[in-house]
Design an enzyme around this catalytic site. Sequence first.
Site, PDB file in Angstrom:
ATOM      1  N   GLY A  46       1.008  -1.213  -0.010  1.00 45.59           N
ATOM      2  CA  GLY A  46       0.009   0.022   0.118  1.00 45.59           C
ATOM      3  C   GLY A  46       0.768   1.071  -0.208  1.00 45.59           C
ATOM      4  N   GLN A  51       3.459   9.760   1.281  1.00 41.54           N
ATOM      5  CA  GLN A  51       4.282   9.003   1.463  1.00 41.54           C
ATOM      6  C   GLN A  51       5.701   9.482   0.264  1.00 41.54           C
ATOM      7  OE1 GLN A  51       2.329   5.167   2.443  1.00 41.54           O
ATOM      8  NE2 GLN A  51       4.385   4.924   3.682  1.00 41.54           N
ATOM      9  N   CYS A  94       5.811  -0.400   7.731  1.00 39.66           N
ATOM     10  CA  CYS A  94       5.494   0.849   7.067  1.00 39.66           C
ATOM     11  C   CYS A  94       6.655   1.141   6.135  1.00 39.66           C
ATOM     12  CB  CYS A  94       5.199   2.131   7.747  1.00 39.66           C
ATOM     13  SG  CYS A  94       4.809   3.553   7.356  1.00 39.66           S
ATOM     14  N   LEU A  95       6.468   1.565   4.836  1.00 39.12           N
ATOM     15  CA  LEU A  95       7.576   2.042   4.058  1.00 39.12           C
ATOM     16  C   LEU A  95       8.375   3.325   4.431  1.00 39.12           C
ATOM     17  CD1 LEU A  95       6.073   1.168   0.698  1.00 39.12           C
ATOM     18  CD2 LEU A  95       7.521  -0.194   1.782  1.00 39.12           C
ATOM     19  N   HIS A 136      -4.438   1.718   7.759  1.00 36.07           N
ATOM     20  CA  HIS A 136      -3.282   1.940   7.924  1.00 36.07           C
ATOM     21  C   HIS A 136      -3.049   3.185   7.043  1.00 36.07           C
ATOM     22  CE1 HIS A 136       1.294   1.250   8.182  1.00 36.07           C
ATOM     23  NE2 HIS A 136       1.105   1.906   7.030  1.00 36.07           N
ATOM     24  N   GLU A 137      -3.373   2.910   5.609  1.00 36.55           N
ATOM     25  CA  GLU A 137      -3.251   4.103   4.699  1.00 36.55           C
ATOM     26  C   GLU A 137      -4.260   5.394   4.785  1.00 36.55           C
ATOM     27  OE1 GLU A 137      -0.648   3.690   2.909  1.00 36.55           O
ATOM     28  OE2 GLU A 137      -0.333   1.321   3.207  1.00 36.55           O
ATOM     29  N   HIS A 140      -2.778   7.462   7.409  1.00 36.50           N
ATOM     30  CA  HIS A 140      -1.501   8.297   6.755  1.00 36.50           C
ATOM     31  C   HIS A 140      -2.175   9.646   6.227  1.00 36.50           C
ATOM     32  CE1 HIS A 140       2.361   6.316   6.610  1.00 36.50           C
ATOM     33  NE2 HIS A 140       1.726   5.039   5.911  1.00 36.50           N
TER      34      HIS A 140
HETATM   35  O1  K1U Z   1       1.743   2.381   3.984  1.00 42.70           O
HETATM   36  C1  K1U Z   1       2.599   1.857   3.949  1.00 42.70           C
HETATM   37  O2  K1U Z   1       3.962   2.267   4.366  1.00 42.70           O
HETATM   38  C2  K1U Z   1       2.835   0.539   3.165  1.00 42.70           C
HETATM   39  C3  K1U Z   1       2.837  -0.634   3.716  1.00 42.70           C
HETATM   40  C4  K1U Z   1       1.457  -1.299   4.353  1.00 42.70           C
HETATM   41  C5  K1U Z   1       0.942  -2.167   5.258  1.00 42.70           C
HETATM   42  C6  K1U Z   1       1.839  -3.196   5.522  1.00 42.70           C
HETATM   43  C7  K1U Z   1       1.298  -4.166   6.610  1.00 42.70           C
HETATM   44  C8  K1U Z   1       0.217  -3.735   7.277  1.00 42.70           C
HETATM   45  C9  K1U Z   1      -0.473  -2.533   7.130  1.00 42.70           C
HETATM   46  C10 K1U Z   1      -0.197  -1.708   6.051  1.00 42.70           C
HETATM   47  C11 K1U Z   1       3.759  -1.825   3.396  1.00 42.70           C
HETATM   48  O3  K1U Z   1       3.505  -2.308   2.635  1.00 42.70           O
HETATM   49  S1  K1U Z   1       5.115  -2.557   4.506  1.00 42.70           S
HETATM   50  C12 K1U Z   1       5.731  -3.813   3.495  1.00 42.70           C
HETATM   51  C13 K1U Z   1       4.832  -4.940   3.584  1.00 42.70           C
HETATM   52  O4  K1U Z   1       4.073  -5.167   4.346  1.00 42.70           O
HETATM   53  C14 K1U Z   1       5.081  -5.937   2.424  1.00 42.70           C
HETATM   54  C15 K1U Z   1       6.208  -5.693   1.384  1.00 42.70           C
HETATM   55  C16 K1U Z   1       6.409  -6.795   0.379  1.00 42.70           C
HETATM   56  C17 K1U Z   1       5.525  -7.989   0.613  1.00 42.70           C
HETATM   57  C18 K1U Z   1       4.676  -8.144   1.416  1.00 42.70           C
HETATM   58  C19 K1U Z   1       4.520  -7.136   2.450  1.00 42.70           C
HETATM   59 ZN    ZN Z   2       2.740   3.241   6.216  1.00 41.56          ZN
END
Ligand code: K1U
Ligand code: ZN
Length: 171
Positions: A46, A51, A94-95, A136-137, A140
């Site tokens: 997401g 971001q 979270c990225l 979560h998004e 943000h």
């Molecule tokens: O909003 C963001 O920072 C993105 C975040 C979203 C998220 C992940 C987990 C739970 C709630 C919201 C991410 O994408 S973190 C990376 C991640 O979860 C992932 C990356 C590659 C493959 C599978 C998962």
């Molecule tokens: Zn995030």
Amino acid sequence: MVPRDILILPDKRLRQVSDPVKKIDAGIRKLVEDMFESMYDAPGIGLAAIQIGVPKRVITMDLAKKEEAKNPLVFINPEVVWTSEEKATYEEGCLSIPEYYDDVERPAQVKVKYLDLEGKRQEVVANGLFATCLQHEIDHLNGVLFIDHLSKLKRDRVLKKFTKAAKRAAV
Ligand code: K1U
Ligand code: ZN
């Protein structure tokens, strides 16, 4: 297309409340393209526009597994209109807070209304990872990070670590 840099904690822009999209025009379509490029490159499941430094209420998401076909989703001006009493706990990442993961409890189901990329009103009832990721998004878009759902002790520890790293990177 070049993926855009993702803002990292403690960047103050992550605390901004994003503005609603008034018109879905070429600028918004380009923003969505850039967001998918950046989200897939990261990789993440997401991304909220803030971001990549754009304070607009736009979210991209793709929850497809590696072996599945891509399933790109776009949510413009999303609003949570209902949450379940039931709660669910997921380990979130979270990225903007790389390599830190922790359990967060949120409503297990949510109903969200939003506009699609054609400007059509849509409504979805989400559960599981979809519900968690949507919340979560949407957080943000309101300047809220998943660490805000943790204890003050944990949040302060994470903030301190990332503030130190940012200071080291600046010299
Ligand atoms: O909003 C963001 O920072 C993105 C975040 C979203 C998220 C992940 C987990 C739970 C709630 C919201 C991410 O994408 S973190 C990376 C991640 O979860 C992932 C990356 C590659 C493959 C599978 C998962
Ligand atoms: Zn995030």
